[in-house]
Design a protein around this motif. Structure first.
Motif, PDB file in Angstrom:
ATOM      1  N   THR A   1       7.334  17.171   6.725  1.00 14.32           N
ATOM      2  CA  THR A   1       6.610  18.179   5.946  1.00 14.32           C
ATOM      3  C   THR A   1       5.774  17.529   4.851  1.00 14.32           C
ATOM      4  OG1 THR A   1       8.270  18.365   4.222  1.00 14.32           O
ATOM      5  CG2 THR A   1       8.583  19.748   6.158  1.00 14.32           C
ATOM      6  N   HIS A   2       4.921  18.353   4.254  1.00 15.48           N
ATOM      7  CA  HIS A   2       4.164  17.952   3.075  1.00 15.48           C
ATOM      8  C   HIS A   2       4.546  18.921   1.953  1.00 15.48           C
ATOM      9  CE1 HIS A   2       1.072  16.372   6.211  1.00 15.48           C
ATOM     10  NE2 HIS A   2       2.107  15.577   6.101  1.00 15.48           N
ATOM     11  N   GLN A   3       5.811  19.307   1.908  1.00 18.79           N
ATOM     12  CA  GLN A   3       6.299  20.279   0.911  1.00 18.79           C
ATOM     13  C   GLN A   3       6.017  19.769  -0.497  1.00 18.79           C
ATOM     14  OE1 GLN A   3      10.163  20.031   2.968  1.00 18.79           O
ATOM     15  NE2 GLN A   3      11.090  19.596   0.972  1.00 18.79           N
TER      16      GLN A   3
ATOM     17  N   ASN B   1       3.007   8.780  -1.307  1.00 16.00           N
ATOM     18  CA  ASN B   1       1.661   9.359  -1.276  1.00 16.00           C
ATOM     19  C   ASN B   1       1.395  10.221  -0.045  1.00 16.00           C
ATOM     20  OD1 ASN B   1       1.496   6.273  -2.370  1.00 16.00           O
ATOM     21  ND2 ASN B   1       0.498   7.738  -3.719  1.00 16.00           N
ATOM     22  N   HIS B   2       2.446  10.901   0.454  1.00 16.68           N
ATOM     23  CA  HIS B   2       2.271  11.637   1.696  1.00 16.68           C
ATOM     24  C   HIS B   2       3.175  12.879   1.817  1.00 16.68           C
ATOM     25  CE1 HIS B   2       1.755  11.228   6.350  1.00 16.68           C
ATOM     26  NE2 HIS B   2       2.080  12.459   6.022  1.00 16.68           N
ATOM     27  N   GLY B   3       4.471  12.718   1.856  1.00 16.64           N
ATOM     28  CA  GLY B   3       5.335  13.878   2.099  1.00 16.64           C
ATOM     29  C   GLY B   3       6.777  13.470   2.290  1.00 16.64           C
TER      30      GLY B   3
ATOM     31  N   SER C   1      -0.063  13.435  15.849  1.00  9.83           N
ATOM     32  CA  SER C   1      -0.426  12.035  15.603  1.00  9.83           C
ATOM     33  C   SER C   1       0.723  11.299  14.904  1.00  9.83           C
ATOM     34  CB  SER C   1      -1.690  11.973  14.750  1.00  9.83           C
ATOM     35  OG  SER C   1      -1.489  12.700  13.561  1.00  9.83           O
ATOM     36  N   GLU C   2       1.685  12.043  14.350  1.00 12.94           N
ATOM     37  CA  GLU C   2       2.795  11.408  13.658  1.00 12.94           C
ATOM     38  C   GLU C   2       4.026  11.246  14.558  1.00 12.94           C
ATOM     39  OE1 GLU C   2       2.077  12.198   9.043  1.00 12.94           O
ATOM     40  OE2 GLU C   2       1.997  14.052  10.171  1.00 12.94           O
ATOM     41  N   ALA C   3       3.818  11.382  15.881  1.00 19.77           N
ATOM     42  CA  ALA C   3       4.941  11.307  16.831  1.00 19.77           C
ATOM     43  C   ALA C   3       5.680   9.971  16.801  1.00 19.77           C
ATOM     44  CB  ALA C   3       4.437  11.599  18.242  1.00 19.77           C
TER      45      ALA C   3
HETATM   46 ZN   LIG Z   1       2.196  13.952   7.428  1.00 17.91          ZN
END
Ligand SMILES: [Zn+2]
Length: 217
Positions: A95-97, A156-158, A74-76
């Motif tokens: 990433t969400h590292q 607020n995401h990555g 969905s993040e394409a």
């Molecule tokens: Zn993401």
């Protein structure tokens, strides 16, 4: 590069992100530019351990039409926007590292504090303004804050890391995580001493030039 080869590399990179703890489950995604039209991306909502290379998705990064059994991540649109804006970039890792996300949540731009950070990621690591995931607004924010750099923090995401090839994007993700950890540690000691901005830009330029020379050899 043949599409099959690109699909192998994308799935391999997805599994490696899991192994190295840069994502949990499949919450992160990877893409590789195939040519002037197509990119290969990981599919939406599937566990990388259970996927086959042929299940990676071909996406036209101009129109977002795709070819594949599964829907693209969905993040394409974020990956596509980067490939359109940065012709030299060949691979994108989102990433969400944990450490990078922590700094992103705090909304802190990371200045040049470690030499390998300045070399590989650029003169600073910026943070986007908050925008909803998967929106065109977020893709625009990511591209704008990534300009002249190989990593950006998403509020607020990555994070998103890029490179001319998958290896370079991977190294960027690792250096980003280490830098954010060091940045937080230094804050506890009263704050980091910065690398002078001109020196940081020079280090990044040298890295890019050296890399181009090696790529040509
Ligand atoms: Zn993401």
């Amino acid at each position: 590069m043949k599409p099959g080869e690109a699909k192998d590399m994308v799935l391999e990179a997805g599994k490696r992100l899991l192994k190295e703890g840069l994502v949990t489950r499949s919450w992160g995604n990877v893409s590789l530019r195939l040519d002037k039209r197509w990119m290969v991306v990981t599919p939406s909502g599937k566990r990388y351990e259970e996927l086959l290379p042929e299940q990676m998705v071909l996406v036209d990064y101009h129109t977002m039409e795709y070819e594949g059994v599964f829907k693209p991540t969905s993040e394409a649109s974020m990956h596509a926007a980067i490939f359109r804006a940065r012709p030299e970039i060949g691979a994108v890792i989102h990433t969400h590292q944990v450490y990078a996300t922590t700094v992103a949540v705090a909304g802190k731009e990371v200045p040049a504090i470690v030499d390998d950070q300045a070399q590989i990621l650029g003169p600073s690591i910026k943070v986007t303004r908050y925008q909803r995931s998967n929106s065109d607004e977020l893709a625009g924010e990511v591209v704008a804050n990534l300009a002249g750099r190989n990593a950006v923090l998403i509020a607020n995401h990555g994070a998103v890391c890029v490179g001319r090839n998958m290896d370079e994007a991977f190294v960027a993700a690792q250096i980003l995580e280490k830098t954010c950890q060091v940045f937080m540690g230094a804050a506890m000691l009263g704050g980091a001493q910065l690398i002078n901005a001109e020196e940081a830009s020079r280090l990044h330029q040298e890295y890019l030039t050296d890399y181009s020379r090696r790529a040509e050899e």
